[in-house]
Design an enzyme around this catalytic site. Structure first.
Site, PDB file in Angstrom:
ATOM      1  CB  ILE A  89     -11.344 -20.418   7.943  1.00 26.27           C
ATOM      2  CG1 ILE A  89     -10.992 -21.110   9.259  1.00 26.27           C
ATOM      3  CG2 ILE A  89     -11.928 -21.427   6.966  1.00 26.27           C
ATOM      4  CD1 ILE A  89     -12.189 -21.558  10.051  1.00 26.27           C
ATOM      5  CB  CYS A  90      -9.353 -19.066   2.662  1.00 26.92           C
ATOM      6  SG  CYS A  90      -9.802 -18.441   1.051  1.00 26.92           S
ATOM      7  CG  LEU A  91     -15.883 -21.629   3.934  1.00 27.65           C
ATOM      8  CD1 LEU A  91     -15.629 -22.697   2.884  1.00 27.65           C
ATOM      9  CD2 LEU A  91     -16.294 -22.284   5.244  1.00 27.65           C
TER      10      LEU A  91
END
Lengths: 157, 585
Positions: A89-91
C-alpha cells in the site's frame, strides 16, 4: 521492545472492548505473536469496493509505535495505490508521515479512506491510475467492481 | 605588446624606489582588481560554534526569537540568511515559521499534580513525567525519549518532528538534549554534533576541507562559490568541486580530464582497435602489414579478422575465402577515428604534462633562489632590494599553473565531447586560433621567465644583475598581463558565448589562490581577527604550500585556539615576505 509490546497489548484490549464500535473493521492478533495482526475491512459504500470484505496483514516492527507497521492487502484489489501483485500500500502515513499517535485501528480507518479516495498521481497500480487520470471513471469502476466480486465477496451471490 | 611592456616598466620604476618593504608594495601595482580582504574563512572545530552564532544572532535579533527557533529556521533555509529574510518580507512571519516547523505557543506549565494520558503508550502518567512541546502537544517523557532516540539514529537529528499526527513542529533541541542525555549521553552528544555540523553540511557557502587525512577544518566563502581557496592546513582546492585547483578548466572539464588521464582511455581505445589478443598467450598483437594470418611472438598463428587460432579451419591456403571479413570496412573507419582522437589527446596531454612537470621542477627552485639571494646580499651591491627575485619566481609558479591547466581546457573547448552542437566548425576554428595565439604568447614568456630565474645571477657582476633584474620584472608583468588576458578571452569569448552556462570557472587571481583566514573566535578576547587579518590578508598568495607564517600563528598556538593538525615546515620560504624577513628566519 517492552514499550512496543505494552502498547500492542493496550491496543489489543482496546480492540476487544470496542468491537462493536466500528463494525467496518475487525482487527485480530495472531495467537502466538503479538507483532502479527490481521484485519478484515469492509469496502466503503458508494465505491466499487462496496460489499467486499478485504483482508489486511500487519507486520509490526519492534520500534512500534515510533516506526510504522507494515501493512498489505491479502485480498486482491484493483486500486491505484495498491500493488496488484503484492498488495503493498502506498500511503503517506505508513511511510514518512507516520506519527506514533496512530494506532492499528486508525491505520485501518485510513486505509478505508484511501479506498474511497484514490490518489491516481502516485500509483502503484499504473493501469488503474491511468484509467482515473485519463478520466475513464466508468472503466475504473467496472474493473474495480469486477475484482471486488472475484476476490472480496463470498461465492454464494 | 610593446606598449604594455613599457607602461608597466614605468610602474616598476616608481615602485622600486620604495619597495624596500617588499612584495606588498609591488603587488599593488600589478594588481588589476582592487585588493579586498580575504573573504574565505577557515572554520575549525573550535570556531564552528562562533561561526554559527553570527547567523543565529542576526536571525534572533531581527525576529526576537530564542536560539533553538532561530536554528530550526536556519537549518530549514540552509543557513541562507538572505533567503530567510526574503521569505519573511515576501510571505510574512507566520508563513516563514510554519514552513520551517517553528511554533510559538509558550505555555509549558503543566498542572503537575494531575495525571495525563499519553497518546503514545496509552498510559496515564503524572504530569511531572510528561513534557509539552512548543506546539502544545504533550506526551510522556518515556515516549518522547524513545522517539528522539529513533530519530537521531535515523540521522534525522536536524529535524525531529513532534509525535502528534500532522504536527509539523520541530522539537525543542533543549528538551531533546535533556531527555536523551538521561538515557544515552553519547547519543545526546551525537545529536549536538549533528546540529553543530548542520552549519557545514546544509550550507552552500561552507564546505569541509577535502584534505585526507581530514584536517578537521571547513571553509566558508562569502559570495562566489566558484573560487579556489587554500585551507589553513595548506591544501589548495576548488571550492566548487573540491578537487585540486584547476582554473581555467571548468569543474566538468577537470573531472573528465582526470578520468581520462587516469584510465588512459585513449590508449586503451587504440589498443583495442589496433591489436588483437593472441588466443594462446593473450598478449595484444599488432599487425604490421601483409596478410590476415598473423603469428604472435609466442609462435601461435591466428586469423586477424576473427581472432581465432588457426587450426583446421584457418590454414595458409584457405584463409582468403572465409567469411569473418565482412566487417573490415567499418573497422578501418573506426581505427582511423581512434587514431585521430588519440593523437589529439596526446598533443594536449603531453603539453599539460610538460608544464606540470616543469612546475614541479621549478618548485625546487625555492631553495636555490634563497641561496642566490643571500649570496647577492653578501656581495654588497648598490642594489639592496631583491624582492624582484621572489616576485618573479612566484609569478613563474602562478603562470605556469595557468598554462598547464589551459591545455585540458583547450582539449575540451575545441573538442567534440562537450561543445559539438554549440559552435559551427568555422566558429570553432576561429576561436581556437584566437585562444592558441594567446596561449603561445604566454607560453613563450613563461619559458623566458623561467630561463632568467634559473640564471646563476648571484655570480654575475652588478651591471649584469641589474640587467637581469629588469628583464625579470618586465617578464613578470607581461606574464601576469597575459594570464589575465587569456582569462578574459576564456570568460568572454569562449565560455561566455555558450548557450548553457554550466561551465563556470574560478576567476584569475593575480596574487594566487586565496588563503582562507581563520575565523575570529568571539569567546576568546585574546585572539581577535583584527590582530592578524591585515598581515594575512595582504599576504594572500598562491603556490607556496605549507608556507611559514611568522605573524600570528605563534600567538594562536599559545592561546590554545589553533586547530592546525599538521606541523609546519620551518624551512620553506614564504614568497609573500620580503627577502629580509625570510633571511631572518
Amino acid at each position: 521492545m517492552q514499550a512496543s509490546r505494552a502498547r500492542l497489548f493496550k491496543e489489543y484490549k482496546e480492540v476487544q472492548r470496542e468491537k462493536a464500535a466500528d463494525p467496518d473493521i475487525q482487527l485480530a492478533c495472531d495467537d502466538s505473536n503479538i507483532f502479527k495482526w490481521t484485519a478484515l475491512i469492509k469496502g466503503p459504500s458508494e465505491t466499487p469496493f462496496e460489499g467486499g470484505v478485504f483482508q489486511l496483514a500487519f507486520s509490526v516492527p519492534e520500534q512500534y509505535p515510533l516506526q510504522p507497521p507494515q501493512v498489505r492487502f491479502l485480498t486482491k484489489i484493483f486500486h491505484p495505490n495498491v500493488h496488484f501483485k503484492t498488495g503493498e500500500i502506498c500511503l503517506d502515513i505508513l511511510k514518512n508521515a507516520w506519527s506514533p499517535a496512530w494506532t492499528l485501528q486508525s491505520v485501518c480507518r485510513a486505509i478505508i479512506a484511501l479506498m474511497a479516495h484514490p490518489e491516481p498521481d502516485s500509483p502503484l497500480n499504473c493501469d488503474s491510475g491511468n484509467l482515473l487520470r485519463s478520466g475513464d471513471i466508468r472503466g475504473y469502476q467496472s474493473m474495480a467492481r469486477m475484482y471486488t466480486r472475484l476476490a472480496a465477496m463470498s461465492k454464494k451471490g | 605588446m610593446e606598449d604594455c611592456t613599457s607602461s608597466s616598466e614605468q610602474d616598476y620604476y616608481c615602485s622600486d624606489q620604495d619597495s624596500l618593504d617588499g612584495i606588498d608594495n609591488d603587488e599593488s601595482h600589478v594588481q588589476w582588481v582592487p585588493p579586498k580582504a580575504s573573504s574565505c574563512k577557515v572554520i575549525t572545530k573550535e570556531s564552528l560554534l562562533a561561526a554559527q552564532r553570527e547567523d543565529l544572532r542576526r536571525v534572533m535579533d531581527l525576529l526576537s526569537l530564542r536560539e533553538h527557533h532561530a536554528r530550526t529556521l536556519l537549518i530549514h533555509y540552509r543557513w541562507d540568511v538572505e533567503k530567510l529574510f526574503a521569505v519573511l518580507v515576501e510571505k510574512g512571519r507566520d508563513c516563514l515559521f510554519a514552513g520551517a516547523g517553528v511554533t510559538l505557543v509558550e505555555n509549558h506549565d503543566l498542572p503537575s499534580s494531575s495525571t495525563i494520558m499519553c497518546n503514545i503508550c496509552i498510559e496515564d502518567v503524572p504530569g511531572a513525567d510528561a513534557t509539552k512541546m512548543d506546539c502544545g502537544h504533550d506526551f510522556c517523557n518515556n515516549c518522547w525519549t524513545e522517539h528522539f532516540i529513533v530519530k537521531i539514529n535515523e540521522g534525522q537529528s536536524k529535524r525531529i518532528r513532534c509525535m502528534a499526527h500532522k504536527c509539523n513542529a520541530i522539537c525543542d533541541e533543549a528538551i531533546v538534549r535533556n531527555l536523551v542525555s538521561k538515557r544515552h549521553p553519547d547519543l545526546a552528544e551525537k545529536f549536538d554534533r549533528f546540529l553543530l555540523e548542520s552549519y557545514i553540511e546544509d550550507n552552500k557557502m561552507v564546505k569541509w576541507c577535502p584534505s585526507a587525512p581530514h584536517c578537521g577544518n571547513a571553509i566558508r566563502v562569502e559570495d562566489d562559490e566558484f573560487c579556489e581557496v587554500e585551507c589553513s592546513c595548506g591544501l589548495q582546492f576548488c571550492f566548487s568541486c573540491l578537487a585540486e585547483a584547476h582554473s581555467p578548466c571548468s569543474c566538468l572539464m577537470w573531472e573528465l580530464w582526470t578520468k581520462k588521464c587516469h584510465d588512459e582511455s585513449e590508449t586503451v581505445n587504440w589498443i583495442t582497435v589496433h591489436t588483437k589478443s593472441c588466443p594462446k598467450c593473450h598478449k595484444p598483437v599488432e599487425k604490421n602489414g601483409g596478410c590476415n594470418l598473423v603469428s604472435c611472438i609466442c609462435g601461435q598463428a591466428f586469423c586477424w579478422l576473427c581472432g581465432g587460432a588457426t587450426g583446421r579451419d584457418h590454414t595458409w591456403s584457405r584463409i582468403n575465402g572465409h567469411s569473418c571479413g565482412r566487417y573490415k570496412e567499418d573497422r578501418e573507419k573506426k581505427a582511423e577515428r581512434a587514431k585521430r582522437d588519440l593523437y589529439r589527446y596526446m598533443h594536449y596531454h603531453n603539453r599539460y604534462k610538460a608544464h606540470t612537470d616543469s612546475f614541479k621542477l621549478e618548485s625546487n627552485l625555492k631553495e636555490t633562489i634563497r641561496e642566490k639571494v643571500s649570496n647577492l646580499e653578501r656581495n654588497e651591491l648598490r642594489l639592496k632590494d631583491f624582492s624582484w627575485v621572489t616576485n618573479g619566481l612566484y609569478r613563474l609558479f602562478r603562470s605556469r599553473r595557468v598554462l598547464s591547466y589551459s591545455y585540458p581546457f583547450a582539449y575540451y573547448m575545441f573538442g567534440d565531447d562537450l561543445f559539438m552542437d554549440e559552435m559551427t566548425k568555422e566558429e570553432r576554428e576561429i576561436k581556437q586560433h584566437l585562444f592558441e595565439d594567446q596561449q603561445q604568447q604566454l607560453e613563450a614568456n613563461v619559458e623566458k621567465l623561467s630561463k632568467y630565474i634559473e640564471e646563476p645571477f648571484d655570480q654575475f657582476g652588478e651591471n649584469k644583475v641589474m640587467e637581469i633584474r629588469m628583464v625579470v620584472i618586465n617578464l613578470s608583468v607581461i606574464t601576469d598581463n597575459l594570464c589575465k588576458k587569456m582569462y578574459e578571452c576564456i570568460e568572454n569569448d569562449l565560455l561566455g558565448s555558450l548557450q548553457f552556462g554550466i561551465h563556470s570557472i574560478a576567476p584569475y587571481q593575480s596574487k594566487g589562490i586565496e588563503k582562507a583566514t581563520e575565523l575570529s573566535v568571539c569567546w576568546n578576547p585574546k585572539v581577535t581577527n583584527t590582530e592578524k587579518c591585515p598581515t594575512r590578508d595582504y599576504h594572500t598568495n598562491g603556490i607556496t604550500k605549507e608556507s611559514n607564517r611568522p605573524s600570528g600563528s605563534g600567538s594562536l598556538d599559545e592561546s590554545g585556539c589553533s586547530s592546525r593538525k599538521r606541523p609546519r615546515k620551518e624551512s620553506t620560504i614564504d614568497l609573500n615576505l620580503p627577502a629580509e624577513v625570510i633571511d631572518r628566519n
